[in-house]
Design a protein around this motif. Structure first.
Motif, PDB file in Angstrom:
ATOM      1  N   GLU A 140       0.826  -1.206   0.000  1.00 25.78           N
ATOM      2  CA  GLU A 140       0.000   0.000   0.000  1.00 25.78           C
ATOM      3  C   GLU A 140       0.861   1.257   0.000  1.00 25.78           C
ATOM      4  OE1 GLU A 140      -2.336  -0.552   3.487  1.00 25.78           O
ATOM      5  OE2 GLU A 140      -3.966  -1.616   2.449  1.00 25.78           O
ATOM      6  N   ALA A 141       1.957   1.215   0.795  1.00 29.41           N
ATOM      7  CA  ALA A 141       2.854   2.375   0.834  1.00 29.41           C
ATOM      8  C   ALA A 141       3.520   2.585  -0.522  1.00 29.41           C
ATOM      9  CB  ALA A 141       3.894   2.189   1.924  1.00 29.41           C
ATOM     10  N   ASN A 142       3.920   1.486  -1.174  1.00 26.98           N
ATOM     11  CA  ASN A 142       4.555   1.599  -2.498  1.00 26.98           C
ATOM     12  C   ASN A 142       3.560   2.151  -3.520  1.00 26.98           C
ATOM     13  OD1 ASN A 142       6.971   0.591  -1.519  1.00 26.98           O
ATOM     14  ND2 ASN A 142       6.491  -1.540  -2.079  1.00 26.98           N
ATOM     15  N   ARG A 143       2.291   1.705  -3.393  1.00 26.66           N
ATOM     16  CA  ARG A 143       1.262   2.229  -4.300  1.00 26.66           C
ATOM     17  C   ARG A 143       1.056   3.722  -4.097  1.00 26.66           C
ATOM     18  NH1 ARG A 143      -4.253   1.673  -3.368  1.00 26.66           N
ATOM     19  NH2 ARG A 143      -3.616   2.394  -1.280  1.00 26.66           N
ATOM     20  N   ASP A 144       1.001   4.144  -2.817  1.00 24.13           N
ATOM     21  CA  ASP A 144       0.805   5.560  -2.529  1.00 24.13           C
ATOM     22  C   ASP A 144       1.976   6.400  -3.033  1.00 24.13           C
ATOM     23  OD1 ASP A 144      -1.568   4.898  -1.321  1.00 24.13           O
ATOM     24  OD2 ASP A 144      -0.777   4.981   0.731  1.00 24.13           O
ATOM     25  N   GLY A 145       3.197   5.880  -2.887  1.00 24.78           N
ATOM     26  CA  GLY A 145       4.369   6.602  -3.386  1.00 24.78           C
ATOM     27  C   GLY A 145       4.343   6.739  -4.897  1.00 24.78           C
ATOM     28  N   ALA A 146       3.950   5.669  -5.607  1.00 22.10           N
ATOM     29  CA  ALA A 146       3.867   5.726  -7.064  1.00 22.10           C
ATOM     30  C   ALA A 146       2.798   6.720  -7.509  1.00 22.10           C
ATOM     31  CB  ALA A 146       3.571   4.339  -7.612  1.00 22.10           C
ATOM     32  N   LYS A 147       1.669   6.750  -6.782  1.00 20.59           N
ATOM     33  CA  LYS A 147       0.602   7.693  -7.126  1.00 20.59           C
ATOM     34  C   LYS A 147       1.059   9.136  -6.898  1.00 20.59           C
ATOM     35  CE  LYS A 147      -4.306   8.576  -6.367  1.00 20.59           C
ATOM     36  NZ  LYS A 147      -4.138  10.031  -6.327  1.00 20.59           N
ATOM     37  N   ALA A 148       1.805   9.385  -5.808  1.00 21.58           N
ATOM     38  CA  ALA A 148       2.298  10.733  -5.530  1.00 21.58           C
ATOM     39  C   ALA A 148       3.257  11.193  -6.620  1.00 21.58           C
ATOM     40  CB  ALA A 148       2.977  10.769  -4.174  1.00 21.58           C
ATOM     41  N   ARG A 149       4.120  10.297  -7.088  1.00 20.24           N
ATOM     42  CA  ARG A 149       5.060  10.653  -8.168  1.00 20.24           C
ATOM     43  C   ARG A 149       4.313  10.950  -9.460  1.00 20.24           C
ATOM     44  NH1 ARG A 149       7.976   6.719  -5.358  1.00 20.24           N
ATOM     45  NH2 ARG A 149       7.205   5.013  -6.666  1.00 20.24           N
ATOM     46  N   LEU A 150       3.216  10.224  -9.685  1.00 23.28           N
ATOM     47  CA  LEU A 150       2.401  10.515 -10.869  1.00 23.28           C
ATOM     48  C   LEU A 150       1.696  11.860 -10.722  1.00 23.28           C
ATOM     49  CD1 LEU A 150       1.259   9.552 -13.589  1.00 23.28           C
ATOM     50  CD2 LEU A 150      -0.591   8.430 -12.314  1.00 23.28           C
ATOM     51  N   ASP A 151       1.189  12.127  -9.511  1.00 23.44           N
ATOM     52  CA  ASP A 151       0.492  13.404  -9.275  1.00 23.44           C
ATOM     53  C   ASP A 151       1.429  14.590  -9.440  1.00 23.44           C
ATOM     54  OD1 ASP A 151      -1.829  12.051  -8.794  1.00 23.44           O
ATOM     55  OD2 ASP A 151      -1.687  12.157  -6.601  1.00 23.44           O
ATOM     56  N   ASP A 152       2.719  14.403  -9.136  1.00 19.00           N
ATOM     57  CA  ASP A 152       3.687  15.489  -9.310  1.00 19.00           C
ATOM     58  C   ASP A 152       3.814  15.905 -10.766  1.00 19.00           C
ATOM     59  OD1 ASP A 152       4.304  15.890  -6.678  1.00 19.00           O
ATOM     60  OD2 ASP A 152       6.021  14.525  -6.666  1.00 19.00           O
ATOM     61  N   ARG A 153       3.395  15.048 -11.664  1.00 21.88           N
ATOM     62  CA  ARG A 153       3.435  15.367 -13.102  1.00 21.88           C
ATOM     63  C   ARG A 153       2.180  16.094 -13.549  1.00 21.88           C
ATOM     64  NH1 ARG A 153       7.811  12.574 -11.214  1.00 21.88           N
ATOM     65  NH2 ARG A 153       9.387  12.420 -12.874  1.00 21.88           N
ATOM     66  N   GLU A 154       1.220  16.270 -12.648  1.00 19.90           N
ATOM     67  CA  GLU A 154       0.011  17.030 -12.936  1.00 19.90           C
ATOM     68  C   GLU A 154       0.061  18.325 -12.111  1.00 19.90           C
ATOM     69  OE1 GLU A 154      -3.247  14.554 -11.931  1.00 19.90           O
ATOM     70  OE2 GLU A 154      -2.953  13.169 -13.602  1.00 19.90           O
ATOM     71  N   ILE A 155       0.295  19.433 -12.763  1.00 22.37           N
ATOM     72  CA  ILE A 155       0.395  20.718 -12.068  1.00 22.37           C
ATOM     73  C   ILE A 155      -0.984  21.359 -12.067  1.00 22.37           C
ATOM     74  CG2 ILE A 155       1.508  22.974 -12.064  1.00 22.37           C
ATOM     75  CD1 ILE A 155       3.868  21.633 -13.491  1.00 22.37           C
ATOM     76  N   ARG A 156      -1.542  21.554 -10.853  1.00 17.37           N
ATOM     77  CA  ARG A 156      -2.925  22.000 -10.695  1.00 17.37           C
ATOM     78  C   ARG A 156      -3.002  23.392 -10.059  1.00 17.37           C
ATOM     79  NH1 ARG A 156      -6.720  17.662 -10.794  1.00 17.37           N
ATOM     80  NH2 ARG A 156      -5.706  15.631 -11.174  1.00 17.37           N
ATOM     81  N   ALA A 157      -4.162  24.024 -10.236  1.00 19.39           N
ATOM     82  CA  ALA A 157      -4.422  25.322  -9.601  1.00 19.39           C
ATOM     83  C   ALA A 157      -4.789  25.093  -8.135  1.00 19.39           C
ATOM     84  CB  ALA A 157      -5.556  26.042 -10.321  1.00 19.39           C
ATOM     85  N   PRO A 158      -4.071  25.706  -7.197  1.00 18.96           N
ATOM     86  CA  PRO A 158      -4.382  25.496  -5.772  1.00 18.96           C
ATOM     87  C   PRO A 158      -5.661  26.193  -5.314  1.00 18.96           C
ATOM     88  CG  PRO A 158      -2.606  27.074  -6.016  1.00 18.96           C
ATOM     89  CD  PRO A 158      -2.873  26.541  -7.386  1.00 18.96           C
TER      90      PRO A 158
END
Length: 334
Positions: A140-158
């Motif tokens: 689960e931790a590895n999945r969450d880390g992979a998802k966070a790295r993917l999210d870093d490639r999506e730059i969003r409006a805060p």
């Protein structure tokens, strides 16, 4: 409540009366003068200051990782919503890592569920179940880390706001801290201004203001004081206050210099034209006309605040009384 800054024109009447005698004229000669009534109007005291506008919220949009820009999903000056994707970086590798991590998690969750059932039937040791639980949590931790790295490639409006000019193009290699664009929430807009500390007791949250700027000379902007600084500047002996101004059409931009009028102590007042005043030393007089015999009475009054062309009368006049506005030099008492 709208508080008018400029009063309506005083109605004027031309009066000819034998009872109004000039100081240098023959006794009983007729003198023509212009009179106007004392009127009731809304009045506010004003304090002027200079201020600068700021966005309600403002941020510089940057990248968190190093990679090339794959897609730009906004236009210069576009209104965007909170969490809207602005830029996509290359993310094929990160997407594959997430899929692999989810597959491992699914496998380990199945193994844990099987071990849990066997442990319930006492076909396996509790220690083995704990090993399966630890392995599942690791996945689960590895999945969450992979998802966070993917999210870093999506730059969003805060937050919701208007984006500025973009500083990148598709294919640009960005690194952490690379400026992509700016984002500003322009409604409402903040206006920070300073006033002498002598006015500290008058500057309170909720105080109404009117602001103008040379950039928009035909408009007035109304707002309210939202907060006041907790410290007085030790050099200038002034204090900073912050007002919020509605800005639905985004006419005001951050960085504008504005003239601020603070509107305090709104009240009903008796107002007269400024030309009616007859100063004498430290006293102020007006000529009041008796409606019955058109005789002039020289009466002392106490004045209050002023605005262009009009003066507040604190005492000495009643609403509706007629006063001489033009020709005061030709009139004497009685």
């Amino acid at each position: 409540m709208h508080l008018p800054i400029f009063t309506a024109a005083f109605s004027a009447v031309l009066i000819a009366s034998a009872g109004l005698s000039g100081a240098g004229a023959q006794e009983g000669s007729v003198q023509n003068v212009i009179v106007a009534p004392a009127v009731a109007d809304r009045f506010v005291d004003q304090v002027e200051a200079l201020g600068t506008t700021f966005a309600n919220e403002s941020v510089t949009i940057t990248a968190n990782v190093s990679d090339k820009v794959a897609e730009i999903l906004f236009e210069d000056g576009q209104q965007v919503e909170q969490d809207q994707i602005l830029v996509l970086l290359r993310r094929d590798e990160q997407r594959a890592e997430l899929e692999a991590a989810e597959a491992v998690l699914a496998e380990r969750r199945t193994a844990y569920n099987r071990a849990s059932e066997l442990e319930r039937r006492q076909y396996t040791a509790t220690a083995q179940l704990e090993e399966r639980r630890a392995a599942m949590r690791e996945a689960e931790a590895n999945r969450d880390g992979a998802k966070a790295r993917l999210d870093d490639r999506e730059i969003r409006a805060p937050f919701e706001g208007v984006v500025g000019l973009r500083n990148i193009s598709p294919g640009t290699l960005v690194t952490p801290g690379s400026v992509i664009t700016t984002l500003d929430d322009l409604d409402p807009i903040k206006l920070d201004f300073t006033v002498p500390a002598a006015y500290l007791s008058n500057i309170q949250p909720g105080l109404a203001i009117v602001a103008t700027t040379t950039a928009l000379p035909d408009r007035e902007f109304r707002g309210t004081v939202r907060s006041v600084a907790t410290q007085v500047d030790r050099v200038t002996r002034s204090i900073t206050a912050r007002a919020f101004i509605p800005n639905e059409d985004h006419a005001l931009k951050p960085g504008l210099l504005m003239t601020v009028r603070l509107l305090k102590n709104p009240r009903d007042a008796i107002m007269i034209p400024e030309e009616a005043l007859v100063p004498s030393g430290t006293q102020t007089f007006v000529f009041v006309i008796d409606r019955d015999d058109n005789k002039a009475e020289r009466r002392e009054i106490e004045t209050g605040g002023r605005r262009p062309g009009a003066v507040e009368v604190v005492s000495g006049l009643e609403r509706g009384e007629l006063i001489v506005t033009h020709g005061t030099m030709q009139v004497r008492d009685g």
